[in-house]
Every structure is written in structure tokens, then in C-alpha cells.
Design a protein around this motif. Structure first.
Motif, PDB file in Angstrom:
ATOM      1  N   PHE A  92       0.863  -1.050  -0.024  1.00 15.75           N
ATOM      2  CA  PHE A  92       0.022   0.034  -0.122  1.00 15.75           C
ATOM      3  C   PHE A  92       0.963   1.424  -0.082  1.00 15.75           C
ATOM      4  N   LYS A  93       1.038   1.722  -1.181  1.00 15.61           N
ATOM      5  CA  LYS A  93       2.494   2.707  -1.470  1.00 15.61           C
ATOM      6  C   LYS A  93       2.053   4.130  -0.504  1.00 15.61           C
ATOM      7  N   ASP A  94       0.869   4.530  -0.459  1.00 13.18           N
ATOM      8  CA  ASP A  94       0.762   5.655   0.349  1.00 13.18           C
ATOM      9  C   ASP A  94       0.542   5.390   1.832  1.00 13.18           C
ATOM     10  N   MET A  95       0.568   4.297   2.452  1.00 18.71           N
ATOM     11  CA  MET A  95       0.625   4.147   3.573  1.00 18.71           C
ATOM     12  C   MET A  95       2.035   3.794   4.350  1.00 18.71           C
ATOM     13  N   THR A  96       2.346   4.110   5.312  1.00 13.21           N
ATOM     14  CA  THR A  96       3.708   4.135   5.852  1.00 13.21           C
ATOM     15  C   THR A  96       4.052   2.434   6.023  1.00 13.21           C
ATOM     16  N   GLU A 150       2.129   0.954   8.777  1.00 15.44           N
ATOM     17  CA  GLU A 150       0.660   1.084   8.580  1.00 15.44           C
ATOM     18  C   GLU A 150       0.196  -0.102   7.568  1.00 15.44           C
ATOM     19  N   GLU A 180       8.026   5.473   7.134  1.00 15.43           N
ATOM     20  CA  GLU A 180       8.362   6.114   5.670  1.00 15.43           C
ATOM     21  C   GLU A 180       7.020   5.514   4.906  1.00 15.43           C
TER      22      GLU A 180
END
Lengths: 322, 267
Positions: free
Chosen positions: B118-122, B125, B160
Motif C-alpha cells: 500500500f504505497k501511500d501508507m507507511t 501501517e 516512511e
């Protein structure tokens, strides 16, 4: 963490200002702010759908229309009490949004956008055509919520409802459902493979956003005293998206900041309607080019620059490692 | 052609056979039991009457030339594709026809050949998602995620967004994320070592071995890395043109004329 703190402090400050502001304003501005609060609710709820869940719906404004007409028609045609009209409108919209949510389940991007747009057009056209029942283009007169045209009580009603809506969405996004929703937007297949019930949470998101929007539309009808197909115009939907994008998509404060700023600008430019759209469009272009995180991203960068004396640009892991 | 030849020589060289007798000779009912599996894509038969069973606690390698149906098999087991014929039993229950999230809920987790994080999650997350699906509390999930990230040397990147990670780190994150599933029983990995740096490969292997030994998690690993497959897997199954042509230890498989024919290009 900084992001959350920044959002919370900003929202709290906004709320305090919002509570005392009407004491210093003329009725005209209180009325304008009440309308702005209606759009805040619409923007915040669309942000849940189009922003966090990635369901780019173009029928969000239609739920406000269905909400306002359901309540108005029940009160006028059947004679139900006002509270019952509002509650029934919510239940009816929950049902409609469930059906539309299920229909749109396997759609993404442009397909979802077109399907929801088509739904919005059907509803708007029906309202215009069935003059006998819906009042057509002329609309229907509805009873006022507070039996007065003084905007002050409506202002606080909409403020309270906007705060409740923002809180509901904040709670959802901080809960496990928030993780599911964000995972779905990022990669639906991977989310499913990790055990996320994508069907359930997409429909959930669609229903929560739509029911809250319909509630806002219902209250709006009882604030203006008139329901008409104007709220169902596509430009309404375009404005909701503009509010969210200018403010900052996928942030909790973004849609609020975006709506208030754009509505304020619209009021200031009211005397020059022909340049208004040009200015909005230019702002959208500038924001997209320089701050695609919206005004909230801009404010965050300014805040970080003041605090740390440097640009808040995120540094990639690899730069950090060096 | 040269590539497959090298590949064959490579695993022939390393074919010494490794196994855990108790698993191989186990008379108990298999954890995963695939019976006469068929998958058609229009006129193309991707899998033809494949029967395969995997015992609990086994690490099974699934190899075969490109286009032999390995990924299709994983997609069928995890419910991403519907089967065209046959049946898939997991822990004696039929699972074909179930939704992917329901199959994941029963403890069957997979990874994808191209990492799907899930690219937009750290990073943290990302790790939380499978745990939260199992009604684990936030605190419990976070503690376990931090423990696993520590073990996988990803702690430094935990805050990140996943889009800032390298390809190999994304693969590692994808694999470690699966271990967040508390009742994970069968882990299907699609090319977990492809495009991954040696050091990260080492961490992935360490993770697989630890989870297999400590928690008896069963693995089905699709890979072209013969050395790794030989070192890691108890038994190997070979797919070719949608058919299961051989099964056994690496030694047995490497000496199977059908396998030699498949890898050396007997058309």
C-alpha cells in the motif's frame, strides 16, 4: 504525528473562531457562512469517498437533492412532521446509496465516475419532468427548521452538524476501518488478499458519505425554505471537488479550509461574476502545479518553515541513510 | 534456451535431496489438497488436471518454465480466479469459490510476483492491515509489527511511506506483512527472491525458516532460484504446460526424464 497535531490544532482554532464569529457579522455574512458550512459537510464527506476510499463519485450532490426532496415531499404530500421527514429521508437515502454502492462495486476511475454521473442526471431529469409531483424547475416550498428566517440559529445548526460529520470521519479514519479504506484505495486486490472485505467497506464508505450528504441536503432545504433541482446541477458537484482539491485531498482539515477559502473568495468576487470562474480555475492550476497537496499542504510547509526554519519537504529513506 | 539449460544444470548440480522424513511420510490428511484442478482462459487451458497435496509444516517448492501455470495455481488457491474444474480443499474444507478475503481469513496468505504494497501508507501501517482484519487490537498489532520489522531490519523505515522503499525492500515488506496474520497456516509466495539483493534474500529466508520451525507454517514457494529452492524446500513439484509432471525431492525431480525434457526444451 506532526501532521495529526497540526490538523487538530488548526481545526480547534477554526471551531473557536466559528463559534464567536457571528457576533461580529451582519446577517448577510452569517447566511453566507451557513451556506459555506453546508458545502463543508459535502466536501468532507466526498473526501471520504473520492479521497480516502478512491471512489470518484460524481453523484454526491444528488444525495443532497434526494435528501431534501424526500423530506419536503413527505411533509407536503403526506403531512408528516418535520422531524419524521428528516429521519425518513436519511433511511431512504441509506437504501438508495446501498443500491448504488453495490452497483458500482466493481467499477473504478472513469467507469465509476460516468455511472454515478448518469445516476445524477437521471435523478435531476426526473425531478424536472414530474412537475405534478416534484414541482419541476420551480421546486417546492418547505417548512423552515426554526420557523424563522434569521440565519443565526441555522448557522449554529450547520456548524454543529459539520463538526459532528468531521468527527465521524476522523473517528472512522483513525479506526481499523480507516486502514481498510486506505488499503482499498492503494491496492484493492492486495487488500483483499490480506483479508480485507473490500465489498463491505466500499459500500460502507459509500453509504456513510451519502447519508451524511443527504442529511446536509435535507437540512439545507429546511434552511432555505425551498427545494429545487438547482442543487442537482453538475456545477455543484464540480464545486465540491474544487473545494476538496484546493483544500487538500485525503486530509481532514483540507476540505474545510478549501471550502471556506473558496466560498469567501466567491463572496468577495460576487460583483464580478465573469472573472470569478477565471480566478477559480487559475487557483486550481496554480495549486495543482505547486502544491498538489492543496492549501493544507501549503500551510503545513509554511508552519514547518516557521518552526524549523527549513522546507518541510519529505526526505526519502535513501537520502536519510546517507 | 540457454537460460533454461543453465537453470537445469544448476539444480542438477545441487540436487542432493533434503527432506523431513516425518512430513514426507506423513499419513495424516494434507493441509492443502488440490484435486484434478483445471483452469481455462477462453480456449487456452492454463492448468490441466493438476492434483497436488501439501502436508502441514512442509515447505514446498513449485517450479516450472515460464508460462507453465505456477502463478495461475496461486491465483486459483487464493480465490482470485475461479476454477474451471476440480476442487481445492484446505484443512478438509472446500475453498474454491470463496472470496479471496474469506480464504485469507482462514489463514491462507499470498505474495505477488511484483510487490503489491500500500504505497501511500507507511511501512508500519502496511503491516497493521492484515492484523486488524483479524480483530487484533491496535496496540497488539503494533507491537507485533514492530517486532517483525525489527527481525527484518526494516525498523528504520517504519514511518516512511512504502513508495519510498526500494524494489527489494518492497518485496521484503510484502512478505513480512503476511506474517502479521496471527493464524497464518499456509503462505503462498510468488517469486519472492526475484530482483532482490542477496542481503534481503537472506532476511526473507531467515523469516521463512523461523516461521516454519517455530509456528509450523506451511509454505508453497514459486521460484526460479534453484539454489534457494534446494536449500529451503522439503519437496518440489514441477509444472510444465499446465500439467504436474514431477514431484519429490530435488534429487528425484532433477533426475526425472520428463523434467529434463521440459527444461531442456523438448517441444
Amino acid at each position: 504525528m506532526l501532521k495529526y497535531r497540526f490538523n487538530s490544532v488548526g481545526l480547534l482554532l477554526l471551531l473557536l473562531i466559528a463559534i464567536v464569529l457571528p457576533f461580529y457579522l451582519a446577517d448577510y455574512w452569517i447566511h453566507s457562512l451557513t451556506v459555506a458550512l453546508y458545502y463543508v459537510i459535502m466536501a468532507v464527506t466526498w473526501n471520504l469517498l473520492g479521497g480516502y476510499t478512491g471512489q470518484f463519485s460524481l453523484s454526491h450532490h444528488t444525495f443532497a437533492v434526494i435528501g431534501s426532496y424526500t423530506s419536503a415531499l413527505l411533509i407536503i404530500r403526506i403531512g408528516t412532521p418535520l422531524w419524521m421527514g428528516i429521519v425518513s429521508s436519511c433511511i431512504f437515502n441509506a437504501f438508495i446509496s446501498l443500491l448504488l454502492g453495490i452497483l458500482c462495486l466493481r467499477m473504478r476511475g472513469i467507469y465509476l465516475a460516468l455511472t454515478t454521473w448518469a445516476f445524477a442526471e437521471i435523478v435531476k431529469s426526473y425531478i424536472r419532468m414530474d412537475f405534478q409531483f416534484t414541482g419541476g424547475d420551480r421546486g417546492l416550498n418547505t417548512p423552515l427548521f426554526f420557523k424563522t428566517i434569521d440565519p443565526l440559529p441555522y448557522y449554529y445548526l450547520f456548524l454543529a452538524f459539520a463538526v459532528i460529520t468531521i468527527l465521524i470521519i476522523a473517528i472512522i479514519m483513525r479506526s481499523r476501518i480507516g486502514y481498510y479504506i486506505r488499503a482499498i484505495r492503494n491496492d484493492e486486490l492486495a487488500a483483499q488478499a490480506m483479508g480485507v472485505n473490500t465489498v463491505r467497506w466500499k459500500v460502507f464508505s459509500f453509504m456513510v458519505a451519502s447519508v451524511l450528504a443527504s442529511m446536509a441536503g435535507t437540512l439545507y432545504g429546511h434552511f432555505i425554505g425551498l427545494v429545487s433541482p438547482v442543487l442537482g446541477e453538475f456545477s455543484e458537484m464540480a464545486f465540491i471537488i474544487i473545494f476538496v482539491v484546493i483544500g487538500g485531498m485525503r486530509s481532514q482539515a483540507g476540505p474545510v479550509v478549501g471550502t471556506i477559502s473558496v466560498r469567501f473568495l466567491a463572496e468577495v468576487l460576487r460583483k464580478w461574476p465573469e472573472v470569478r470562474m477565471v480566478i477559480f480555475a487559475s487557483v486550481v492550476i496554480l495549486i495543482m502545479r505547486f502544491f498538489n497537496g492543496g492549501l493544507i499542504e501549503f500551510l503545513r510547509k509554511v508552519y514547518q518553515r516557521i518552526r524549523h526554519g527549513k522546507d518541510g519537504e519529505s526526505v526519502s529513506v535513501f537520502q536519510k541513510m546517507e | 534456451m540457454g537460460k533454461t539449460e543453465n537453470l537445469f544444470l544448476f539444480f542438477k548440480k545441487w540436487s542432493r535431496g533434503k527432506g523431513i522424513e516425518e512430513i514426507m511420510n506423513s499419513q495424516s490428511r494434507p493441509l492443502l489438497d488440490i484435486k484434478n484442478l483445471v483452469k481455462d482462459f477462453g480456449g487456452l487451458r492454463a492448468l490441466s488436471n493438476v492434483s497436488l497435496n501439501i502436508q502441514k509444516g512442509e515447505i514446498r517448492g513449485l517450479i516450472g518454465p515460464n508460462g507453465s501455470g505456477k502463478t495461475t495455481m496461486i491465483n486459483l488457491i487464493t480465490g482470485i480466479y475461479n476454477i474451471s474444474g476440480g476442487a481445492i480443499y484446505f484443512s478438509q474444507d472446500r475453498i474454491d469459490g470463496l472470496q479471496p478475503n474469506v480464504i485469507a481469513g482462514r489463514g491462507v496468505i499470498r505474495t505477488f510476483q511484483i510487490p503489491r504494497v500500500f504505497k501511500d501508507m507507511t511501512v508500519l501501517e502496511n503491516m497493521m492491515v492484515p492484523a486488524l482484519c483479524q480483530q487484533q487490537s491496535m496496540a497488539e498489532a503494533k507491537a507485533r509489527a514492530e517486532e517483525l520489522l525489527e527481525f527484518s531490519l526494516l525498523t528504520r523505515m517504519k514511518d516512511e511511506p512504502a513508495k519510498n522503499l526500494s524494489g527489494g525492500q518492497n518485496m521484503l515488506l510484502q512478505i513480512v506483512r503476511g506474517f502479521m496474520k496471527k493464524d497464518l497456516r499456509l503462505y503462498l509466495m510468488d517469486e519472492p527472491f526475484s530482483g532482490v539483493h542477496e542481503s534481503i534474500k537472506g532476511i526473507i529466508i531467515k523469516n521463512i525458516k523461523a516461521m516454519n520451525q517455530e509456528k509450523m507454517i506451511t509454505f508453497l514457494i514459486v521460484s526460479h532460484e534453484m539454489t534457494t529452492v534446494r536449500n529451503l524446500c522439503h519437496r518440489i513439484s514441477v509444472l510444465h504446460k499446465g500439467e504436474l509432471i514431477s514431484q519429490g525431492t530435488m534429487e528425484e525431480v532433477a533426475n526425472d526424464p520428463l523434467v529434463i525434457d521440459a527444461y531442456l526444451g523438448g517441444e
